[in-house]
Scaffold this motif. Structure first.
Motif, mmCIF file in Angstrom:
data_model
loop_
_atom_site.group_PDB
_atom_site.id
_atom_site.type_symbol
_atom_site.label_atom_id
_atom_site.label_comp_id
_atom_site.label_asym_id
_atom_site.label_seq_id
_atom_site.Cartn_x
_atom_site.Cartn_y
_atom_site.Cartn_z
ATOM 1 N N ARG B 44 36.517 30.235 39.954
ATOM 2 C CA ARG B 44 35.560 31.308 39.649
ATOM 3 C C ARG B 44 35.807 32.486 40.575
ATOM 4 O O ARG B 44 35.916 32.313 41.782
ATOM 5 C CB ARG B 44 34.123 30.794 39.783
ATOM 6 C CG ARG B 44 33.759 29.740 38.734
ATOM 7 C CD ARG B 44 32.327 29.258 38.927
ATOM 8 N NE ARG B 44 32.184 28.500 40.152
ATOM 9 C CZ ARG B 44 31.023 28.189 40.717
ATOM 10 N NH1 ARG B 44 29.886 28.607 40.164
ATOM 11 N NH2 ARG B 44 30.984 27.485 41.818
ATOM 12 N N LEU B 45 35.873 33.670 39.987
ATOM 13 C CA LEU B 45 36.197 34.874 40.732
ATOM 14 C C LEU B 45 34.989 35.361 41.528
ATOM 15 O O LEU B 45 33.916 35.583 40.976
ATOM 16 C CB LEU B 45 36.672 35.961 39.758
ATOM 17 C CG LEU B 45 37.103 37.284 40.364
ATOM 18 C CD1 LEU B 45 38.343 37.100 41.244
ATOM 19 C CD2 LEU B 45 37.380 38.301 39.262
ATOM 20 N N ILE B 46 35.211 35.555 42.830
ATOM 21 C CA ILE B 46 34.135 36.030 43.700
ATOM 22 C C ILE B 46 34.185 37.556 43.805
ATOM 23 O O ILE B 46 33.214 38.259 43.519
ATOM 24 C CB ILE B 46 34.251 35.408 45.107
ATOM 25 C CG1 ILE B 46 34.270 33.888 45.020
ATOM 26 C CG2 ILE B 46 33.094 35.880 45.993
ATOM 27 C CD1 ILE B 46 34.596 33.199 46.346
ATOM 28 N N TYR B 47 35.329 38.061 44.222
ATOM 29 C CA TYR B 47 35.572 39.499 44.351
ATOM 30 C C TYR B 47 37.046 39.764 44.104
ATOM 31 O O TYR B 47 37.886 38.888 44.280
ATOM 32 C CB TYR B 47 35.251 39.986 45.779
ATOM 33 C CG TYR B 47 33.867 40.525 46.008
ATOM 34 C CD1 TYR B 47 32.875 39.703 46.548
ATOM 35 C CD2 TYR B 47 33.555 41.849 45.724
ATOM 36 C CE1 TYR B 47 31.601 40.198 46.787
ATOM 37 C CE2 TYR B 47 32.281 42.347 45.965
ATOM 38 C CZ TYR B 47 31.307 41.518 46.495
ATOM 39 O OH TYR B 47 30.043 42.015 46.733
ATOM 40 N N GLU B 56 35.640 45.199 43.645
ATOM 41 C CA GLU B 56 34.696 44.996 42.554
ATOM 42 C C GLU B 56 34.186 43.572 42.595
ATOM 43 O O GLU B 56 34.932 42.652 42.963
ATOM 44 C CB GLU B 56 35.354 45.264 41.191
ATOM 45 C CG GLU B 56 35.495 46.735 40.866
ATOM 46 C CD GLU B 56 35.850 46.975 39.409
ATOM 47 O OE1 GLU B 56 36.398 48.051 39.124
ATOM 48 O OE2 GLU B 56 35.592 46.098 38.570
ATOM 49 N N LYS B 57 32.957 43.393 42.184
ATOM 50 C CA LYS B 57 32.372 42.061 42.126
ATOM 51 C C LYS B 57 32.990 41.275 40.988
ATOM 52 O O LYS B 57 33.315 41.817 39.937
ATOM 53 C CB LYS B 57 30.862 42.162 41.917
ATOM 54 C CG LYS B 57 30.118 42.780 43.089
ATOM 55 C CD LYS B 57 28.629 42.880 42.801
ATOM 56 C CE LYS B 57 27.903 43.521 43.975
ATOM 57 N NZ LYS B 57 26.448 43.656 43.699
ATOM 58 N N GLY B 58 33.132 39.974 41.251
ATOM 59 C CA GLY B 58 33.544 39.068 40.206
ATOM 60 C C GLY B 58 32.327 38.410 39.580
ATOM 61 O O GLY B 58 31.266 39.016 39.475
ATOM 62 N N ASP B 59 32.479 37.143 39.229
ATOM 63 C CA ASP B 59 31.409 36.428 38.541
ATOM 64 C C ASP B 59 30.342 35.873 39.476
ATOM 65 O O ASP B 59 29.197 35.691 39.079
ATOM 66 C CB ASP B 59 32.003 35.279 37.722
ATOM 67 C CG ASP B 59 32.951 35.796 36.658
ATOM 68 O OD1 ASP B 59 34.016 35.173 36.458
ATOM 69 O OD2 ASP B 59 32.633 36.826 36.035
ATOM 70 N N ILE B 60 30.715 35.583 40.723
ATOM 71 C CA ILE B 60 29.771 34.932 41.640
ATOM 72 C C ILE B 60 29.796 35.595 43.009
ATOM 73 O O ILE B 60 30.092 34.976 44.018
ATOM 74 C CB ILE B 60 30.068 33.422 41.776
ATOM 75 C CG1 ILE B 60 31.550 33.166 42.096
ATOM 76 C CG2 ILE B 60 29.686 32.680 40.494
ATOM 77 C CD1 ILE B 60 31.825 31.744 42.563
ATOM 78 N N PRO B 61 29.423 36.873 43.120
ATOM 79 C CA PRO B 61 29.537 37.574 44.402
ATOM 80 C C PRO B 61 28.382 37.343 45.381
ATOM 81 O O PRO B 61 28.481 37.714 46.553
ATOM 82 C CB PRO B 61 29.541 39.037 43.950
ATOM 83 C CG PRO B 61 28.681 39.034 42.715
ATOM 84 C CD PRO B 61 28.979 37.720 42.024
#
Lengths: 113, 119
Positions: B44-47, B56-61
């Motif tokens: 899962r992408l954080i940043y 940029e923010k990802g899915d779980i920042p």
């Protein structure tokens, strides 16, 4: 919908058999579909990738089949070997130039000798 | 060969601590990413960052921040570590998509991860 659904969660295949991992997506804006392979203790590494204007891509024993109308794609590993035992992730790119990927939840493949 | 190096393989920290995870790439890639990997949830992408000082923010920042002061280095910061941030953290880098005459897709190159435990 920014999601890629991957199945199965785990897979056991006999040496020499065919391993098949499936993925499905909803967002038609995805423009690139890679598969990554991860061995224990290592980061994922690109295995093979396909664009949505192609229905199949083969590299050695690894083949991606892509069905644009069904929004599904799959990885086939022919003549599976114990060395193929790893976790496999499908992914889809949605970020354009920034190359952002959405990953599936992964499939743990065990190839038994 | 592209090399993405994460500063620690294993890290143990306490709840409430400020935690820094460092990542360095040696291929002059524009894009850098931080993911967390949890069983059954995939990556899962954080940043992510597409240029120096750009992020940029990802899915779980939530609970995380990042810093990119130099092109080769991308840091993930846990502002006040909590037990639910115990996870495997992966850093990746890539060229911009579309680099080259034909966009065949640019692979993300991953480090080997940092296993972070928050006690």
């Amino acid at each position: 919908q920014q999601q890629v659904k991957q199945s199965p969660q785990s897979l056991i295949v006999q040496k020499g058999g065919i391993s098949i991992i499936n993925c499905a997506y909803e967002n038609t804006a995805f423009d690139y579909f890679p598969w990554y392979q991860q061995f224990p203790g290592k980061g994922p590494a690109l295995l093979i990738a396909i664009r949505p204007d192609v229905s199949e891509k083969k590299e050695g024993r690894f083949t991606i089949s892509f069905n644009k109308s069904a929004k599904q794609f799959s990885l086939h590993i022919m003549d599976s070997q114990p060395g193929d035992s790893a976790t496999y992730f499908c992914a889809a790119r949605f970020g354009g130039a920034t190359n952002k990927l959405i990953f599936g939840t992964g499939t743990l493949l065990a190839v038994q000798p | 060969d592209v090399k993405v190096t994460q500063s620690s393989r294993y890290l143990v920290k306490r709840t409430g601590e400020k935690v820094f995870l460092e990542c360095v790439q040696d291929m002059d890639h524009e894009n850098m990413f931080w993911y967390r990997q949890d069983p059954g949830l995939g990556l899962r992408l954080i940043y992510f960052s597409y240029d120096v000082k750009m992020k940029e923010k990802g899915d779980i920042p939530e609970g995380y921040s990042v810093s990119r002061e130099k092109k080769e280095r991308f840091s993930l910061i846990l502002e006040s570590a909590s037990t639910n941030q115990t996870s495997m953290y992966l850093c990746a880098s890539s060229l911009f998509a579309g680099t080259g005459m034909v966009d065949l897709g640019q692979p993300q190159h991953f480090g080997d991860g940092t296993r972070l435990s928050i006690l």
